[in-house]
Design an enzyme around this catalytic site. Structure first.
Site, PDB file in Angstrom:
ATOM      1  N   ARG A   1      47.156  84.206 -48.864  1.00 38.12           N
ATOM      2  CA  ARG A   1      45.866  84.537 -48.241  1.00 38.12           C
ATOM      3  C   ARG A   1      46.025  84.860 -46.759  1.00 38.12           C
ATOM      4  O   ARG A   1      45.307  85.705 -46.220  1.00 38.12           O
ATOM      5  CB  ARG A   1      44.886  83.397 -48.461  1.00 38.12           C
ATOM      6  CG  ARG A   1      44.491  83.230 -49.930  1.00 38.12           C
ATOM      7  CD  ARG A   1      43.835  81.879 -50.207  1.00 38.12           C
ATOM      8  NE  ARG A   1      42.644  81.689 -49.401  1.00 38.12           N
ATOM      9  CZ  ARG A   1      42.028  80.518 -49.268  1.00 38.12           C
ATOM     10  NH1 ARG A   1      42.505  79.439 -49.892  1.00 38.12           N
ATOM     11  NH2 ARG A   1      40.942  80.407 -48.531  1.00 38.12           N
TER      12      ARG A   1
ATOM     13  N   ASP B   1      44.522  76.698 -55.125  1.00 37.00           N
ATOM     14  CA  ASP B   1      43.476  76.059 -54.333  1.00 37.00           C
ATOM     15  C   ASP B   1      42.113  76.220 -54.978  1.00 37.00           C
ATOM     16  O   ASP B   1      41.914  77.015 -55.910  1.00 37.00           O
ATOM     17  CB  ASP B   1      43.439  76.670 -52.931  1.00 37.00           C
ATOM     18  CG  ASP B   1      44.721  76.431 -52.152  1.00 37.00           C
ATOM     19  OD1 ASP B   1      45.398  75.426 -52.438  1.00 37.00           O
ATOM     20  OD2 ASP B   1      45.038  77.257 -51.280  1.00 37.00           O
TER      21      ASP B   1
ATOM     22  N   ARG C   1      50.402  74.600 -57.730  1.00 37.84           N
ATOM     23  CA  ARG C   1      48.988  74.396 -57.469  1.00 37.84           C
ATOM     24  C   ARG C   1      48.307  75.724 -57.156  1.00 37.84           C
ATOM     25  O   ARG C   1      48.921  76.642 -56.622  1.00 37.84           O
ATOM     26  CB  ARG C   1      48.799  73.462 -56.272  1.00 37.84           C
ATOM     27  CG  ARG C   1      49.546  72.146 -56.394  1.00 37.84           C
ATOM     28  CD  ARG C   1      49.483  71.404 -55.064  1.00 37.84           C
ATOM     29  NE  ARG C   1      50.280  70.176 -55.096  1.00 37.84           N
ATOM     30  CZ  ARG C   1      50.465  69.388 -54.053  1.00 37.84           C
ATOM     31  NH1 ARG C   1      49.926  69.709 -52.885  1.00 37.84           N
ATOM     32  NH2 ARG C   1      51.188  68.295 -54.155  1.00 37.84           N
TER      33      ARG C   1
END
Length: 249
Positions: free
Chosen positions: A202, A55, A53
């Site tokens: 992040r 985001d 995935r």
């Protein structure tokens, strides 16, 4: 059925992430629609499987997916057909016919993420969606000194956001690099690893920036492994600076 390994690039700005979600525009849903349309909408519908995935707002140079088609089309024909059906913020860059045991997620052995940062004292309107503008002074040598602390097998409990479905927070980072583009006053953090937790890249980026601004000791990452507390590293760098660059097989 013929299986295809497909590499795609996308601008994540207008997507609610990669994974299909109800009533949301996602990369998976848009790509699945195009694949089924190219295959003349078979029943049951064809599924698209991603390597992982990304985001909402995160971009990709080298996301990899696979799907099966009920007929044999040359790889370049699949690439041209999908690109004719896809919106302009997704493009198929490579297509390869693979064996039925290939799986975009379970066959990969690692990924590379790139985080892009502009050090300009103003936000460039042409780059504002594609890199994080960080105008504060950075000591790049402190960041370079800290980066090796991320490499290896560690418990990254302090580097995972709430909402993760993972129960094991041990991950292996192969390499971390800082690339400086002096002429454009930009830098890139490059992270290579076997797998990454929810928002891990992040959060690692935010910690490195805090080290570079001297808000954290240079080797504070070692302490974060010990405390295993997300509140000890509460900041998360914005999504729009992050790119899934490569998936390794």
């Amino acid at each position: 059925m013929q299986r295809y390994k497909v590499t795609i690039s996308y601008d994540g700005t207008d997507f609610a992430g990669f994974q299909r979600q109800p009533k949301q525009r996602t990369v998976e849903s848009v790509l699945t629609l195009a694949v089924n349309k190219m295959a003349k909408n078979p029943t049951p519908a064809l599924k698209v499987h991603g390597s992982g995935r990304t985001d909402s707002g995160v971009h990709a140079y080298g996301q990899v997916v696979h799907f099966d088609l009920p007929f044999d089309i040359p790889a370049q024909g699949v690439r041209r057909g999908l690109n004719a059906l896809l919106p302009l913020d997704i493009v198929v860059t490579e297509v390869e016919q693979v064996t039925a045991d290939f799986h975009a997620r379970f066959s990969n052995v690692g990924k590379e993420y790139v985080y892009k940062i502009s050090r300009s004292d103003f936000v460039d309107p042409f780059k504002r969606r594609y890199m994080y503008n960080f105008k504060y002074a950075l000591d790049l040598e402190l960041i370079r000194e800290a980066m090796p602390d991320l490499v290896g097998i560690h418990d990254f409990s302090s580097f995972v956001a709430s909402g993760t479905q993972a129960t094991n927070f041990v991950r292996e980072i192969f390499d971390v690099q800082l690339i400086e583009h002096a002429t454009t006053n930009e830098i890139e953090f490059v992270f290579q690893g076997k797998g990454f937790l929810y928002n891990q890249v992040r959060i690692m980026t935010a910690v490195l920036l805090e080290i570079g601004t001297k808000k954290r000791p240079v080797h504070d990452i070692l302490r974060l492994y010990t405390v295993k507390d997300r509140q000890a590293a509460p900041l998360t760098a914005p999504a729009h600076g992050l790119y899934l660059a490569k998936v390794f097989y």
